[in-house]
Design an enzyme around this catalytic site. Sequence first.
Site, PDB file in Angstrom:
ATOM      1  N   ASP A  42       0.870  -1.157   0.100  1.00 49.47           N
ATOM      2  CA  ASP A  42       0.000   0.021  -0.004  1.00 49.47           C
ATOM      3  C   ASP A  42       0.958   1.251  -0.067  1.00 49.47           C
ATOM      4  OD1 ASP A  42      -2.002  -1.470   0.199  1.00 49.47           O
ATOM      5  OD2 ASP A  42      -2.127  -1.444   2.286  1.00 49.47           O
ATOM      6  N   TYR A 266      -8.141   3.283  -2.586  1.00 47.89           N
ATOM      7  CA  TYR A 266      -7.715   3.055  -1.356  1.00 47.89           C
ATOM      8  C   TYR A 266      -8.494   3.714  -0.048  1.00 47.89           C
ATOM      9  CZ  TYR A 266      -4.172   1.461   2.009  1.00 47.89           C
ATOM     10  OH  TYR A 266      -3.454   0.970   3.223  1.00 47.89           O
TER      11      TYR A 266
END
Length: 418
Positions: A42, A266
């Site tokens: 991420d 996200y």
Amino acid sequence: RLGVNVEKNFEPLYVVSKEKKKQVKKLKELLAKADELFLATDEDREGESISWHLIQLLKPKIPVKRMVFHEITKSAIQKALEDTRELDEKLVKAQEARRVLDRLYGYTLSPLIWKKIAYGLSAGRVQSVGLRFIVERERERRRFVKSEYWDLKATLNTGKNDFEAKLTYVDSKRIATGKDFDPETGKIIKKDLVHINEKMAGELHDKFKKGEWKVVSIEEKESQTRPTKPFITSSLQMEGIRKLGMSAKQTMRTAQKLYEEGLITYMRTDSPNLSQEAIKGARSSVSELYGDEYLSDKPRQYKTKDSAAQEAHEAIRPAGASFQHPDEIGLTGKEKALYELIWKRTLASQMKEATKSNMQVKIEVDGAQFNANGSRIVFPGFLRVYVEGSDDPEAALDDKEVIISKMEEGQTLKCADL
């Protein structure tokens, strides 16, 4: 046990945990057969730190590329493979600093909390400060001194409809309301206010009931309300609580599922920024569903006021270049409801302002003044899609309209109730 060497400039100590040794071995074996290493964690502090740790552990001798994506769609992954970057050392250091703080404060404070409050609770750089805020607020609450004040509310009739008006002035002096009292003494802050007690309220009630109610001034002006910014992590959690009755943890767990399904971008982000792809997707959805008259005059872009925000991220929005309608995603329950919330807020961000006409009417009766405020929606704009804190935009439009029929200065009104 802290994992930090406080004697050596707070150097963090890292050890591979037993249950992960097999995984590290497997990664090293796979790396031996590879030509390139792509790091696809991420794009936040923790993700960057994981990539850094992988490099430290695997010690790759082949080219290393850091790929970044904010949504799990084919186009986003392909673009991420082409547009790689170097590892961001600043993000790694930021995560490391947070970890050290957690260890120094949390690991020493948690055992105390287990003894005094309940076992298993966590303390750290966030919880400790949060606890301090709660303690300060509780002390403030205990210092609070109650005061009693009364006011009067009238239901007046224009001949066409009823509306409410509140007492604001008696003999040209403003009446005291809650904000006019000192919370620590219970006394009025300003001296030139009228403090109405129960006896005085009763006397005024009887006096006004017999009096003549007359309109002395009418002010009407239009105002515009802009749509709220697209979701960031904190605002999504707040709306999840307010609208869907989900806890912050439930909201994030559900958002994680939507992200993994490739439905949203996200969900851990501080930035309300939208990509050009997102703006085009939102505007085409608005145009198709509500018509061009609901589109903002030009594309809207949002920036955060927080200088510490991770601007590399996008706001939380539906994934892809064209947004899937909530009825087409094949989900039900909380997952569909949360996706719909994100979809609506993103569309609303690219819609026209809501235009309202606001009316303030001042009414006199026996030397006192009552004020009435009304509004009507001239053009709903973004409110047609999304109203913050409300589930049903159509119902919310009715709630926001407090219509007072047309009046004239000098007009006499009937007091229906007081």
